[in-house]
Structure formats: C-alpha cells, structure tokens
Scaffold this active site. Structure first.
Site, short mmCIF file in Angstrom:
data_model
loop_
_atom_site.label_atom_id
_atom_site.label_comp_id
_atom_site.label_asym_id
_atom_site.label_seq_id
_atom_site.Cartn_x
_atom_site.Cartn_y
_atom_site.Cartn_z
N LYS A 153 -1.94 68.91 3.42
CA LYS A 153 -3.19 68.72 2.70
C LYS A 153 -4.11 67.89 3.56
O LYS A 153 -3.67 66.98 4.28
CB LYS A 153 -2.95 67.97 1.38
CG LYS A 153 -4.23 67.58 0.63
CD LYS A 153 -3.96 66.72 -0.58
CE LYS A 153 -5.26 66.21 -1.20
NZ LYS A 153 -5.04 65.36 -2.39
N GLU A 203 -11.21 55.82 -9.70
CA GLU A 203 -9.81 55.75 -9.28
C GLU A 203 -9.35 54.33 -8.93
O GLU A 203 -9.78 53.75 -7.93
CB GLU A 203 -9.57 56.67 -8.07
CG GLU A 203 -8.11 56.72 -7.66
CD GLU A 203 -7.79 57.87 -6.71
OE1 GLU A 203 -6.62 58.01 -6.34
OE2 GLU A 203 -8.73 58.62 -6.35
N GLU A 247 -1.68 69.57 -5.41
CA GLU A 247 -2.48 68.54 -4.75
C GLU A 247 -2.21 67.17 -5.38
O GLU A 247 -2.07 66.16 -4.68
CB GLU A 247 -3.97 68.89 -4.89
CG GLU A 247 -4.91 67.94 -4.20
CD GLU A 247 -6.37 68.29 -4.42
OE1 GLU A 247 -7.21 67.39 -4.28
OE2 GLU A 247 -6.67 69.45 -4.77
#
Length: 401
Positions: A153, A203, A247
């Site tokens: 990724k 986040e 992901e």
C-alpha cells in the site's frame, strides 16, 4: 448502523487554567490570533490556547527531558506543536509561557458559523499536481503494487494552492472548522516564519491519560452525500468494501504491532466501525490499552506509531520511497503529528490531516488517498477532492477537482 463517535476518549472535567483570561471553549476560540508564538488546540476532551515561547523544541525525543525540568515561577509545563511527516526533519514544537484551558466545544456546537460565500470570486486555485498528473501517479503506484515489489500500500497526496489578496482570517477559519466537526481535532499552530498550520483532523494517533492508551486509526473512506438515503448507502457500502477493509487492516495491524511492546493489555476490535465527519465517512477502529510502564509518555507512543500505513503505506521504507518519487512536493508537516503533551506524560497527538499551510495571501491545502492493488485512479482522485471539502468550506469555496 454502528458509528464510532461514541468510542472517542471520555471527556474529563475541565482542567484549571495555567494563566488568567477566558475560561470557556468559546472564549478561547474568540481569543485566538495567529502568530509564531501562539497555538490553538480544540479536541473532544479539552480546548487549549498557548501563548508565548518559553522554549522552542526541534527534537521530539528530547522533549520529555525538557518537560521534566522545573518551570521558573511554578505552574504546569506543556508541550504543543507539530512533528513533520519525515521524522528526520526538524519539529515545530514549543513550551509556551502561558496556557489557558477550557473544556471541549459543547455538543451540539450551536448554530454553525456562516461561510463567507464571497470566497467564490476572491480565491484563485492551482492543483499540484494537476488531476491528470495525480491519476498517472496512482496508476504507476498500482502498477508497482501488482509487480514483484514488496509494496502492499502507498498513500499518495496532492495539494491545492489558493491565493487571494489579504489571505484569510485564520481565527474565523479555526472557529468554522471547530463548529463544523466538533468531535474532531482542530489545530492552528506555528509552522515556521510567518506560516501557520491550520486544520481539523478526524484521526487520533494516540492519547494517554494515566496508564490508559487510546488510538483511533482511520483508513478506508467515502464521501458524504446531502441525500440521507444515498449517504446511508455509501456508509453501508464502505463497511463491506473489500478494498477499503484491506486498506484498513494494514493500518490496524501496524498500530497493534507498534503499541504491543508498551502495553500490558491491548484490545483491538475484530471489525471496524464507521466514523463520520461533515464531509466523509471513514472506517474506524478504536484500539485501547493499558501501559506496561507508567512512565511511557503519549509523545513516546506517538513517535513509535508515526508514520502509520494510513498516511504512508506498507512496508514503510518502500512506501516512503515511492512517495518521494511520485509526489512532486515536500509534505512538510502534512501527515505528521500535531497535539500536546504534559510533564506527567499525558497528551493527545493526532495525525495532521484536513489541513493547510497559511502564509500571507497563500493557503496550501493537502489531501491524500491510500492506494492498493485494487485502486482506481479516478476514484482516488475523487476521494482527495472530497477530503478537500473540509477546508474549502472554511474559506467559502465549492468543491475542487
């Protein structure tokens, strides 16, 4: 439909102020003015307004020793500011002379502040790279992911450079960001020279309160819709998306691995929940733990976690190399860490997302998307455009490509 809003860290009673002045969150928002010696942090647990530089800190690893030193005149010592994406680059941290504290911005936050619609004709914008260039970078990343490389990724970002005579009212912008997403983490901190880093991240990288540790990794996103039926459909589709679940798993596994050596207990959800902001749905996992050693600080944990696959990719070294080759700009503080820590080791450090660098007439916005083997360049471009909306709303602009 389960959301993660109720899984935020618990809200403590407001702490005493370390200086005179306003005591409510609204007062602190109104009192903030940008400058090289001022910082505003508004989180789900508290609001902080820091003023004056007692000591600048460019090495986060040395910050713990500095916080442990006695402060002339007494009072609590606090560290605030930002750490860049590149851990080898100098941090923008400082110990303030004075900190004013209040509780969190109330929920509901009241009537949202109006957006200055005059921004539509005032701001000029330039994308770096242009949409075609970003699509090409994503396509190249997908090609590498499908090859023999160990890369699994990579997160690719782009910027939107806005210019307008007189720039923007950063104090009003910070207030709009707080009221738009009161469960998020709004920040306005010095970024070097006359530049201010301002944004509202969804986040939480890590918080520590006593021996309790919380991390809330996000990965996998979908744009919100103004149509409630379509909005719900998008949220439910995100919860079942194999691409987004894969992901997300990369990030959660990395957070588990980074926190495990520090924690005697660690709880990781089996499946993600949904977290919503005004602009986006995110897959969210709230990881909780109990420290093995009470002396371990929130900042130490943040440095051990940074950068997560949510902002870099996996494996980290290969993802960072791909970012350096495929992104035509230096990220600086974007996708770094921003927040606060105190001498006891408590603190809140968040991933530096949904942000911009403000300098005079210029605003430089950032947005990124996680690229995996199943990624579609057009969809990743659309995701970054949706993520720009948080900030575009704050300056009175419509969506951007």
């Amino acid at each position: 439909m389960t959301t993660a809003s109720e899984l935020r860290p618990p809200t403590p009673s407001p702490s005493p102020s370390t200086g005179p002045g306003p005591r409510t969150a609204a007062d602190l928002l109104a009192a903030y003015r940008p400058g090289p010696d001022r910082a505003l942090l508004a989180t789900p647990t508290r609001t902080l307004l820091a003023e004056g530089v007692h000591r600048a800190v460019d090495d986060p690893a040395a910050a713990g020793r500095l916080l442990g030193q006695a402060r002339p005149g007494g009072g609590e010592r606090l560290l605030v500011g930002a750490i860049p994406f590149d851990p080898a680059a100098p941090a923008r941290l400082f110990v303030p002379e004075r900190v004013r504290r209040a509780g969190p911005v109330p929920e509901p936050a009241g009537v949202p502040l109006a957006t200055d619609r005059a921004g539509e004709g005032r701001w000029r914008s330039r994308a770096v790279p242009e949409p075609d260039g970003y699509r090409a970078a994503v396509a190249e990343a997908v090609r590498r992911l499908a090859g023999d490389s160990p890369l699994e990724k990579v997160v690719l970002a782009r910027t939107l450079e806005l210019t307008a005579p007189g720039g923007s009212d950063l104090a009003a912008m910070a207030a709009r960001l707080v009221h738009r997403d009161p469960h998020g983490y709004t920040f306005a901190v010095p970024a070097g020279g006359a530049t201010t880093l301002i944004g509202a991240s969804p986040e939480l990288l890590v918080s520590r309160r006593g021996t309790r540790v919380v991390s809330n990794p996000l990965a996998g996103s979908a744009a919100r819709s103004a149509d409630p039926v379509e909005d719900r459909r998008r949220a439910e589709a995100l919860l079942e998306s194999p691409k987004d679940l894969a992901e997300h798993a990369f990030v959660v596994d990395a957070v588990r691995a980074a926190l495990a050596p520090f924690c005697a207990e660690l709880s990781v959800p089996a499946r993600p929940a949904l977290l919503r902001t005004a602009a986006m749905w995110h897959l969210s996992s709230t990881v909780t733990g109990v420290l093995r050693e009470p002396a371990t600080s929130a900042l130490e944990l943040a440095l051990a976690l940074h950068p997560t696959p949510a902002v870099c990719g996996t494996p980290t070294a290969q993802a960072r190399a791909a970012i350096g080759e495929l992104e035509p700009f230096d990220r600086g503080l974007y996708t770094g860490v921003v927040g606060w820590g105190d001498a006891s080791g408590d603190g809140e450090w968040v991933v530096t997302l949904r942000c911009a660098e403000a300098d005079g007439d210029r605003l430089r916005l950032f947005a990124g998307a996680g690229v995996v083997a199943a990624s579609d360049p057009e969809l990743e471009l659309a995701e970054t455009a949706a993520k720009f909306r948080t900030f575009l709303h704050a300056v009175g602009l419509a969506d951007a490509r």
